[in-house]
Design a protein around this motif. Structure first.
Motif, PDB file in Angstrom:
ATOM      1  N   MET A  22      -4.013 -15.195  -2.648  1.00 11.79           N
ATOM      2  CA  MET A  22      -3.180 -14.004  -2.790  1.00 11.79           C
ATOM      3  C   MET A  22      -2.971 -13.323  -1.440  1.00 11.79           C
ATOM      4  N   ASP A  23      -4.057 -13.173  -0.689  1.00  8.29           N
ATOM      5  CA  ASP A  23      -3.980 -12.509   0.614  1.00  8.29           C
ATOM      6  C   ASP A  23      -3.102 -13.289   1.586  1.00  8.29           C
ATOM      7  N   VAL A  24      -3.356 -14.588   1.670  1.00 14.36           N
ATOM      8  CA  VAL A  24      -2.613 -15.429   2.609  1.00 14.36           C
ATOM      9  C   VAL A  24      -1.146 -15.513   2.210  1.00 14.36           C
ATOM     10  N   ASN A  25      -0.875 -15.688   0.929  1.00 12.83           N
ATOM     11  CA  ASN A  25       0.512 -15.779   0.456  1.00 12.83           C
ATOM     12  C   ASN A  25       1.271 -14.484   0.689  1.00 12.83           C
ATOM     13  N   PHE A  26       0.589 -13.366   0.515  1.00 17.11           N
ATOM     14  CA  PHE A  26       1.205 -12.060   0.749  1.00 17.11           C
ATOM     15  C   PHE A  26       1.708 -11.956   2.187  1.00 17.11           C
ATOM     16  N   VAL A  27       0.852 -12.321   3.134  1.00 16.23           N
ATOM     17  CA  VAL A  27       1.218 -12.210   4.554  1.00 16.23           C
ATOM     18  C   VAL A  27       2.285 -13.226   4.932  1.00 16.23           C
ATOM     19  N   SER A  34      11.078 -13.030   8.212  1.00 19.99           N
ATOM     20  CA  SER A  34      11.464 -12.625   9.557  1.00 19.99           C
ATOM     21  C   SER A  34      11.913 -13.835  10.376  1.00 19.99           C
ATOM     22  N   GLU A  35      13.130 -13.788  10.891  1.00 20.51           N
ATOM     23  CA  GLU A  35      13.630 -14.878  11.725  1.00 20.51           C
ATOM     24  C   GLU A  35      12.770 -15.055  12.973  1.00 20.51           C
ATOM     25  N   GLU A  36      12.255 -13.955  13.468  1.00 23.28           N
ATOM     26  CA  GLU A  36      11.455 -13.978  14.687  1.00 23.28           C
ATOM     27  C   GLU A  36      10.084 -14.605  14.461  1.00 23.28           C
ATOM     28  N   ALA A  41       4.517 -19.276  10.432  1.00 24.22           N
ATOM     29  CA  ALA A  41       3.925 -19.069   9.106  1.00 24.22           C
ATOM     30  C   ALA A  41       2.730 -19.986   8.846  1.00 24.22           C
ATOM     31  N   ASN A  42       2.865 -21.270   9.143  1.00 23.29           N
ATOM     32  CA  ASN A  42       1.766 -22.207   8.897  1.00 23.29           C
ATOM     33  C   ASN A  42       0.554 -21.896   9.761  1.00 23.29           C
ATOM     34  N   ASP A 193       1.168  -6.771  -7.822  1.00 27.50           N
ATOM     35  CA  ASP A 193       1.103  -5.734  -6.795  1.00 27.50           C
ATOM     36  C   ASP A 193       1.124  -6.327  -5.391  1.00 27.50           C
ATOM     37  N   ILE A 194       0.717  -7.602  -5.275  1.00 32.24           N
ATOM     38  CA  ILE A 194       0.651  -8.255  -3.961  1.00 32.24           C
ATOM     39  C   ILE A 194       1.952  -9.000  -3.736  1.00 32.24           C
ATOM     40  N   SER A 195       3.009  -8.275  -3.472  1.00 32.41           N
ATOM     41  CA  SER A 195       4.300  -8.895  -3.208  1.00 32.41           C
ATOM     42  C   SER A 195       4.999  -8.145  -2.096  1.00 32.41           C
ATOM     43  N   SER A 196       5.853  -8.837  -1.368  1.00 25.90           N
ATOM     44  CA  SER A 196       6.525  -8.230  -0.229  1.00 25.90           C
ATOM     45  C   SER A 196       7.477  -7.123  -0.653  1.00 25.90           C
ATOM     46  N   GLU A 197       7.862  -7.101  -1.938  1.00 26.75           N
ATOM     47  CA  GLU A 197       8.795  -6.087  -2.411  1.00 26.75           C
ATOM     48  C   GLU A 197       8.156  -4.696  -2.445  1.00 26.75           C
TER      49      GLU A 197
END
Length: 205
Positions: A22-27, A34-36, A41-42, A193-197
């Protein structure tokens, strides 16, 4: 070993594989937006997992910068009393302290409590300022500072962020910069609750 008995933190010991994912997927979800940053990500995912596994091991260090670490040193755990020509500061909430590098607390404080534009422009200055005051304090207490050179401290900073603090900082940013109406007790947080939205602009930056 007194440090194991008196200064043992179990902050990350109870993080299971589901919570880790959950933590890793959230980040990584935010990073991929982000294009930058999305090309990292990996690497970010792998580093977070590696840091967590290191944090779950006993905190053993032979570094000259070993000290009692607060482990939750951010602005909400610092009380400042301003006076006309001076100030008084107190650090509170020592329930997570353990024996480790002072660089851990410095990194966590800078990346959770200092505005991002300031970090981008003045990170090196702030690290050197901390080091200056560290040496001053050690000198006052008559400690031999021969081995406390700045180059070694820079190496300590690099080691701590790569092997321990990266996970800690990335995970805690969503709580530090949480949108007030979305704040919940840790025991009540769900996958939804752990979502980028539901991330604040400050956390996303």
């Amino acid at each position: 070993d007194w440090s194991s008995d008196v200064c043992s933190s179990d902050l990350f010991d109870t993080v299971n594989i589901e919570e880790e994912n959950m933590d890793v997927n959230f980040v990584t979800q935010i990073v991929q937006e982000s294009e930058e940053c999305k090309s990292f990500a990996n690497e970010i995912s792998e580093t977070m997992r590696s840091c967590l596994h290191n944090l779950q091991k006993p905190s053993i260090t032979n570094s000259v910068f070993a000290s009692i670490s607060h482990n939750d040193l951010w602005v909400n755990n610092i009380m400042i009393k301003l006076k006309s020509n001076s100030s008084a500061i107190k650090i509170v909430d020592f329930q997570l302290m353990d024996y480790g590098s002072c660089a851990n607390d410095l990194l966590f404080f800078l990346f959770t409590s200092v505005q991002w534009p300031v970090i981008k422009l003045h990170f090196n200055y702030l690290v050197r300022l901390y080091y200056k005051h560290l040496i001053h304090t050690l000198t006052i207490t008559k400690c031999d500072t021969t081995h406390f050179n700045f180059s070694s401290f820079q190496d300590e900073i690099d080691f701590c962020v790569r092997h321990r603090q990266f996970y800690h900082i990335m995970v805690m940013l969503r709580y530090v910069f949480a949108i007030k109406e979305n704040v919940k007790d840790l025991s009540e947080i769900t996958v939804e609750d752990i979502s980028s939205e539901k991330v604040s602009k400050e956390c996303r930056e």
